[in-house]
Design a protein around this motif. Structure first.
Motif, PDB file in Angstrom:
ATOM      1  N   GLN A  19      79.833  -3.171 -26.497  1.00 31.86           N
ATOM      2  CA  GLN A  19      81.143  -2.919 -27.639  1.00 31.86           C
ATOM      3  C   GLN A  19      82.305  -4.432 -26.786  1.00 31.86           C
ATOM      4  O   GLN A  19      82.197  -5.060 -27.837  1.00 31.86           O
ATOM      5  N   GLU A  20      82.190  -3.878 -25.655  1.00 30.82           N
ATOM      6  CA  GLU A  20      83.344  -4.558 -25.685  1.00 30.82           C
ATOM      7  C   GLU A  20      83.589  -6.349 -25.749  1.00 30.82           C
ATOM      8  O   GLU A  20      84.564  -7.528 -25.639  1.00 30.82           O
ATOM      9  N   LYS A  21      82.578  -6.339 -24.815  1.00 35.48           N
ATOM     10  CA  LYS A  21      82.254  -8.019 -24.260  1.00 35.48           C
ATOM     11  C   LYS A  21      81.127  -8.711 -25.729  1.00 35.48           C
ATOM     12  O   LYS A  21      80.750  -9.280 -25.264  1.00 35.48           O
ATOM     13  N   LYS A  22      81.628  -8.082 -26.746  1.00 33.82           N
ATOM     14  CA  LYS A  22      80.482  -8.867 -27.677  1.00 33.82           C
ATOM     15  C   LYS A  22      80.655 -10.076 -28.576  1.00 33.82           C
ATOM     16  O   LYS A  22      79.748 -10.676 -27.992  1.00 33.82           O
ATOM     17  N   GLN A  23      81.922 -10.300 -28.224  1.00 34.87           N
ATOM     18  CA  GLN A  23      82.714 -11.456 -28.630  1.00 34.87           C
ATOM     19  C   GLN A  23      82.334 -12.844 -27.244  1.00 34.87           C
ATOM     20  O   GLN A  23      80.987 -13.731 -28.092  1.00 34.87           O
ATOM     21  N   ALA A  36      78.702  -6.694 -13.549  1.00 33.31           N
ATOM     22  CA  ALA A  36      78.801  -8.287 -14.185  1.00 33.31           C
ATOM     23  C   ALA A  36      77.450  -8.441 -15.724  1.00 33.31           C
ATOM     24  O   ALA A  36      76.916  -7.922 -14.940  1.00 33.31           O
ATOM     25  N   LEU A  37      77.909  -9.612 -16.264  1.00 33.57           N
ATOM     26  CA  LEU A  37      76.700  -9.663 -16.973  1.00 33.57           C
ATOM     27  C   LEU A  37      76.271 -11.263 -17.293  1.00 33.57           C
ATOM     28  O   LEU A  37      77.275 -11.957 -17.106  1.00 33.57           O
ATOM     29  N   LYS A  38      74.974 -11.552 -16.990  1.00 29.10           N
ATOM     30  CA  LYS A  38      74.447 -13.006 -17.153  1.00 29.10           C
ATOM     31  C   LYS A  38      73.729 -12.802 -18.557  1.00 29.10           C
ATOM     32  O   LYS A  38      73.167 -11.860 -18.953  1.00 29.10           O
ATOM     33  N   ILE A  39      73.684 -14.140 -19.000  1.00 27.98           N
ATOM     34  CA  ILE A  39      72.437 -13.924 -19.741  1.00 27.98           C
ATOM     35  C   ILE A  39      71.982 -15.737 -19.623  1.00 27.98           C
ATOM     36  O   ILE A  39      71.985 -16.562 -19.224  1.00 27.98           O
ATOM     37  N   SER A  77      68.732 -18.660 -19.974  1.00 31.70           N
ATOM     38  CA  SER A  77      68.338 -19.302 -21.201  1.00 31.70           C
ATOM     39  C   SER A  77      67.609 -18.568 -22.424  1.00 31.70           C
ATOM     40  O   SER A  77      66.872 -19.229 -23.649  1.00 31.70           O
ATOM     41  N   ASN A  78      67.305 -17.664 -22.247  1.00 28.52           N
ATOM     42  CA  ASN A  78      66.240 -16.787 -22.960  1.00 28.52           C
ATOM     43  C   ASN A  78      67.019 -16.376 -24.165  1.00 28.52           C
ATOM     44  O   ASN A  78      66.118 -15.186 -24.993  1.00 28.52           O
ATOM     45  N   GLY A  79      67.838 -16.348 -23.692  1.00 29.37           N
ATOM     46  CA  GLY A  79      68.822 -15.281 -24.577  1.00 29.37           C
ATOM     47  C   GLY A  79      68.562 -13.736 -23.927  1.00 29.37           C
ATOM     48  O   GLY A  79      69.095 -12.664 -24.777  1.00 29.37           O
ATOM     49  N   ASN A  80      67.827 -13.216 -22.730  1.00 31.31           N
ATOM     50  CA  ASN A  80      68.554 -12.249 -22.526  1.00 31.31           C
ATOM     51  C   ASN A  80      69.060 -11.900 -21.659  1.00 31.31           C
ATOM     52  O   ASN A  80      70.040 -12.048 -20.869  1.00 31.31           O
ATOM     53  N   ILE A  81      70.093 -10.661 -22.018  1.00 30.37           N
ATOM     54  CA  ILE A  81      70.788  -9.995 -21.505  1.00 30.37           C
ATOM     55  C   ILE A  81      71.259  -8.891 -19.991  1.00 30.37           C
ATOM     56  O   ILE A  81      70.573  -8.595 -20.080  1.00 30.37           O
ATOM     57  N   PHE A  82      71.186  -9.168 -19.116  1.00 32.69           N
ATOM     58  CA  PHE A  82      71.685  -8.722 -18.177  1.00 32.69           C
ATOM     59  C   PHE A  82      72.692  -8.157 -17.343  1.00 32.69           C
ATOM     60  O   PHE A  82      73.615  -8.598 -17.052  1.00 32.69           O
ATOM     61  N   VAL A  83      72.805  -6.843 -17.292  1.00 33.43           N
ATOM     62  CA  VAL A  83      73.667  -5.921 -16.832  1.00 33.43           C
ATOM     63  C   VAL A  83      73.637  -5.575 -14.946  1.00 33.43           C
ATOM     64  O   VAL A  83      72.782  -4.576 -15.040  1.00 33.43           O
ATOM     65  N   TYR A  84      74.758  -6.669 -14.502  1.00 35.76           N
ATOM     66  CA  TYR A  84      74.607  -5.973 -12.678  1.00 35.76           C
ATOM     67  C   TYR A  84      75.675  -4.882 -12.647  1.00 35.76           C
ATOM     68  O   TYR A  84      76.606  -5.029 -13.170  1.00 35.76           O
ATOM     69  N   CYS A  85      75.153  -3.687 -12.126  1.00 35.87           N
ATOM     70  CA  CYS A  85      76.307  -2.736 -12.385  1.00 35.87           C
ATOM     71  C   CYS A  85      76.164  -1.405 -11.082  1.00 35.87           C
ATOM     72  O   CYS A  85      75.189  -1.548 -10.351  1.00 35.87           O
ATOM     73  N   PRO A  86      77.234  -1.013 -10.708  1.00 40.11           N
ATOM     74  CA  PRO A  86      76.255  -0.038  -9.449  1.00 40.11           C
ATOM     75  C   PRO A  86      75.779   0.882  -9.682  1.00 40.11           C
ATOM     76  O   PRO A  86      75.309   1.277 -10.940  1.00 40.11           O
ATOM     77  N   LEU A  87      75.118   1.916  -8.648  1.00 40.44           N
ATOM     78  CA  LEU A  87      74.131   2.999  -9.746  1.00 40.44           C
ATOM     79  C   LEU A  87      74.901   4.212  -9.919  1.00 40.44           C
ATOM     80  O   LEU A  87      73.686   4.298 -10.427  1.00 40.44           O
ATOM     81  N   THR A 128      79.664 -15.777 -28.447  1.00 39.36           N
ATOM     82  CA  THR A 128      79.587 -16.886 -28.078  1.00 39.36           C
ATOM     83  C   THR A 128      78.306 -18.034 -26.770  1.00 39.36           C
ATOM     84  O   THR A 128      77.980 -18.652 -27.312  1.00 39.36           O
ATOM     85  N   HIS A 129      78.246 -16.769 -26.076  1.00 43.08           N
ATOM     86  CA  HIS A 129      77.159 -17.059 -25.216  1.00 43.08           C
ATOM     87  C   HIS A 129      75.976 -17.264 -25.953  1.00 43.08           C
ATOM     88  O   HIS A 129      74.487 -18.177 -25.413  1.00 43.08           O
ATOM     89  N   LEU A 130      75.457 -16.194 -26.665  1.00 37.69           N
ATOM     90  CA  LEU A 130      73.816 -17.109 -27.072  1.00 37.69           C
ATOM     91  C   LEU A 130      74.023 -17.597 -28.331  1.00 37.69           C
ATOM     92  O   LEU A 130      73.073 -18.183 -28.190  1.00 37.69           O
ATOM     93  N   GLN A 131      74.353 -17.547 -29.279  1.00 40.35           N
ATOM     94  CA  GLN A 131      75.262 -19.102 -29.674  1.00 40.35           C
ATOM     95  C   GLN A 131      74.698 -20.673 -28.831  1.00 40.35           C
ATOM     96  O   GLN A 131      73.804 -22.004 -29.310  1.00 40.35           O
ATOM     97  N   ARG A 132      74.908 -20.731 -27.252  1.00 40.48           N
ATOM     98  CA  ARG A 132      75.082 -21.726 -26.771  1.00 40.48           C
ATOM     99  C   ARG A 132      73.727 -21.798 -26.079  1.00 40.48           C
ATOM    100  O   ARG A 132      73.670 -22.918 -25.872  1.00 40.48           O
ATOM    101  N   VAL A 133      72.824 -20.551 -25.469  1.00 39.79           N
ATOM    102  CA  VAL A 133      71.985 -20.568 -25.381  1.00 39.79           C
ATOM    103  C   VAL A 133      70.900 -21.377 -26.267  1.00 39.79           C
ATOM    104  O   VAL A 133      70.304 -22.009 -26.377  1.00 39.79           O
ATOM    105  N   GLN A 134      71.514 -20.778 -27.874  1.00 42.32           N
ATOM    106  CA  GLN A 134      70.527 -21.403 -28.789  1.00 42.32           C
ATOM    107  C   GLN A 134      71.112 -22.862 -29.068  1.00 42.32           C
ATOM    108  O   GLN A 134      69.703 -23.193 -29.387  1.00 42.32           O
ATOM    109  N   VAL A 135      71.927 -23.046 -28.967  1.00 37.41           N
ATOM    110  CA  VAL A 135      71.721 -24.423 -28.700  1.00 37.41           C
ATOM    111  C   VAL A 135      71.294 -25.873 -27.909  1.00 37.41           C
ATOM    112  O   VAL A 135      70.835 -26.361 -28.156  1.00 37.41           O
ATOM    113  N   GLN A 136      71.800 -24.915 -27.019  1.00 34.47           N
ATOM    114  CA  GLN A 136      70.795 -26.265 -25.435  1.00 34.47           C
ATOM    115  C   GLN A 136      69.377 -25.743 -26.245  1.00 34.47           C
ATOM    116  O   GLN A 136      68.401 -26.868 -25.938  1.00 34.47           O
TER     117      GLN A 136
END
Ligand code: ZN
Length: 216
Positions: A43-47, A16-19, A21-31, A51-59
């Motif tokens: 890289q795959e999820k760049k877009q 899972a990927l989460k962002i 409100s400070n624009g930090n990106i969290f990658v939750y993955c198996p061990l 989009t998410h980071l822009q939304r956080v910035q606007v907010q």
């Protein structure tokens, strides 16, 4: 905005990927998920990330006056905060004295008002829904607006006082519905919709106020 990437490996099976409100990106993955795979994933999820980071910035830009305590929300309306001569003025609405830290004084003032209004609202809905609760308390939780345990103790976040009344109503009905159903099953939502038919819409607007959970 400085974007940091945090990798959280655990015994989970999915990724899972989460962002936040400070624009930090969290990658939750198996061990055993390799760093190479994580790089590929980012890289795959760049877009999506952009989009998410822009939304956080606007907010953050929209809410910057609240985040810097130049303004305050009370029941969904915004008021200017002015401090002078150890007096806080909230719009033309309220005024009170403070001694040291004005943010701390504001917090205490909000907590007092929250206690009165939120408890009255919960009582009101408990009567209408004929769902008595055991006790009610205020919390300062950072992630939750409210909770209800199996002993029917309801906790409401004091920051709810900053949200419009319809959001407060929704959270009260939501927590009281947990007395009947401790889960979020279909039956649970059916009960919520009996009292708040447009709960889906209100639920969305509650989530737009999530920045409030970080205040005070
Ligand atoms: Zn719930």
């Amino acid at each position: 905005m400085q974007n940091k990437i945090y990798i959280k490996r655990s015994s989970r099976k999915s990724i899972a990927l989460k962002i936040d409100s400070n624009g930090n990106i969290f990658v939750y993955c198996p061990l055993r998920y390799s760093t190479d795979k994580i790089i590929n994933l980012l890289q795959e999820k760049k877009q999506w990330i952009q989009t998410h980071l822009q939304r956080v910035q606007v907010q953050n830009e929209t809410n910057k006056d609240f985040i810097s305590y130049k303004k305050i929300l009370i029941l969904g309306k915004d008021y200017d905060i002015k401090c002078s001569n150890n007096k806080i003025n909230i719009g033309n609405l309220y005024s009170f004295d403070y001694s040291k830290d004005y943010i701390d004084a504001l917090k205490k003032w909000l907590q007092k008002r929250a206690g009165e209004i939120l408890k009255t609202k919960l009582e009101y809905w408990a009567n209408i829904m004929k769902t008595p609760y055991n006790r009610v308390g205020l919390t300062s939780a950072r992630k939750k607006w409210g909770s209800c345990d199996n002993k029917h103790m309801i906790r409401l976040n004091f920051r709810l006082i900053m949200l419009p009344m319809e959001c407060i109503d929704y959270v009260c009905v939501h927590e009281l519905s947990h007395i009947l159903q401790l889960n979020h099953s279909k039956k649970f939502w059916q009960n919520v919709s009996k009292y708040i038919p447009n709960y889906k819409e209100i639920k969305k607007s509650v989530s737009q106020y999530s920045f409030v959970l970080k205040l005070f």
